[in-house]
Motif scaffolding. Structure first.
Motif, short mmCIF file in Angstrom:
data_model
loop_
_atom_site.label_atom_id
_atom_site.label_comp_id
_atom_site.label_asym_id
_atom_site.label_seq_id
_atom_site.Cartn_x
_atom_site.Cartn_y
_atom_site.Cartn_z
N SER A 68 1.12 -1.97 -0.01
CA SER A 68 -0.02 0.26 0.14
C SER A 68 1.19 1.13 0.10
CB SER A 68 -1.02 -0.11 1.10
OG SER A 68 0.03 0.08 2.71
N VAL A 69 2.10 1.04 0.86
CA VAL A 69 2.74 2.19 0.73
C VAL A 69 3.78 2.72 -0.34
CG1 VAL A 69 4.57 3.85 1.99
CG2 VAL A 69 2.72 2.47 3.56
N SER A 71 2.89 1.60 -3.61
CA SER A 71 1.71 2.18 -3.85
C SER A 71 1.85 3.12 -4.19
CB SER A 71 0.54 2.37 -4.27
OG SER A 71 0.19 0.28 -4.36
N GLN A 72 1.47 4.13 -2.76
CA GLN A 72 1.48 5.89 -3.03
C GLN A 72 2.37 6.45 -3.28
OE1 GLN A 72 1.20 6.93 1.16
NE2 GLN A 72 1.89 8.77 1.33
N THR A 75 2.90 6.37 -7.24
CA THR A 75 2.10 7.92 -7.18
C THR A 75 3.13 9.11 -7.42
OG1 THR A 75 0.27 6.80 -6.96
CG2 THR A 75 -0.51 9.54 -6.63
N GLU A 76 3.62 9.11 -5.81
CA GLU A 76 4.66 10.28 -5.79
C GLU A 76 5.43 10.69 -6.88
OE1 GLU A 76 5.96 10.15 -1.73
OE2 GLU A 76 3.84 11.14 -1.22
N ILE A 135 3.46 17.14 -1.64
CA ILE A 135 4.62 16.16 -1.14
C ILE A 135 6.07 16.76 -0.37
CG2 ILE A 135 6.30 14.78 -2.17
CD1 ILE A 135 4.84 14.31 -4.18
N SER A 140 6.26 11.67 3.14
CA SER A 140 6.96 11.21 1.79
C SER A 140 6.72 9.63 2.40
CB SER A 140 8.17 11.15 1.24
OG SER A 140 9.34 11.08 2.04
N ALA A 141 6.00 9.03 1.55
CA ALA A 141 5.94 7.50 1.79
C ALA A 141 7.82 6.70 1.52
CB ALA A 141 5.01 7.07 0.71
#
Length: 229
Positions: A68-69, A71-72, A75-76, A135, A140-141
């Motif tokens: 999940s992270v 994926s974040q 995206t960033e 961001i 940030s992830a």
């Protein structure tokens, strides 16, 4: 001289994962033990079930957090790549866009253009990442950090009701595991709220309430299937 300040935003990533993991470890393992105990299982079966739940849960939490992270993070990265391309193709339009953001925040148009120009001269991508995309370095992830924090905290949380299960008598497993799990959850909620800067009592209450509800429902299901069996 700059005065010292202490902020908590840089803790969001690992704190969220750690609290989620510990909470899930306590609730899921305690609920699992209570539910199986309500069906009339032996103490040995409870321990085997709890250990299996600990291992499976820790791996699941690590994998889930990482995916999940990540994926974040993807995206960033995609947003930053697109912004970098736009800055190369039309820097003037990007300057106007950044200035418009500052105007919307309350700066005079002339001052907004000057601020945008100076920030873009120093770090164009960084300025747009912060103010256009939202961001930042602190937020940030970090997939690996989240996965490790979640798995480790889940294992620690799950170990607590398992220790109680091993020490309690067969007839006292349900009240002991349930009672101590609520104490553990209250402590977790209070510590998490303290670290995050929120209200301690409210943090302890909301974690304890949902944990008690989960154990009550699981115990009811276990008792129902035990009666049917």
């Amino acid at each position: 001289m700059r005065h010292s300040e202490r902020h908590r935003a840089d803790r969001i990533g690992w704190l969220r994962a750690a609290v989620l993991g510990a909470n899930d470890g306590i609730v899921s393992t305690a609920s699992l033990v209570v539910g199986v105990a309500a069906s009339g299982a032996s103490q040995a079966s409870l321990l085997v079930t709890g250990v299996a739940g600990l291992v499976a849960g820790a791996m699941s939490m690590a994998a889930g957090e990482y995916v999940s992270v990540h994926s974040q993070a993807d995206t960033e990265k995609a947003d930053l790549a697109r912004e970098r391309s736009e800055l190369e193709k039309d820097p003037a339009a990007e300057h106007r866009e950044l200035a418009a953001i500052y105007v919307a925040r309350g700066l005079e148009p002339d001052l907004a253009r000057q601020v945008a120009e100076q920030l873009m001269t120093r770090d164009s991508l960084g300025a747009h990442a912060r103010d256009e995309l939202g961001i930042s370095v602190a937020l940030s992830a970090r997939p690996i950090q989240a996965a490790l924090a979640s798995a480790a905290s889940f294992a620690v949380g799950a170990a607590l009701p398992l220790v109680v299960t091993a020490l309690a008598s067969t007839h006292g497993v349900i009240p002991w595991v349930s009672g101590t799990a609520l104490i553990f959850l209250a402590g977790l909620g209070a510590v998490a709220a303290r670290v995050g800067g929120a209200g301690v009592l409210m943090g302890a209450w909301r974690v304890t309430f949902w944990g008690a509800l989960a154990m009550a429902i699981t115990a009811g299901v276990g008792a129902l299937f035990g009666a049917i069996g």
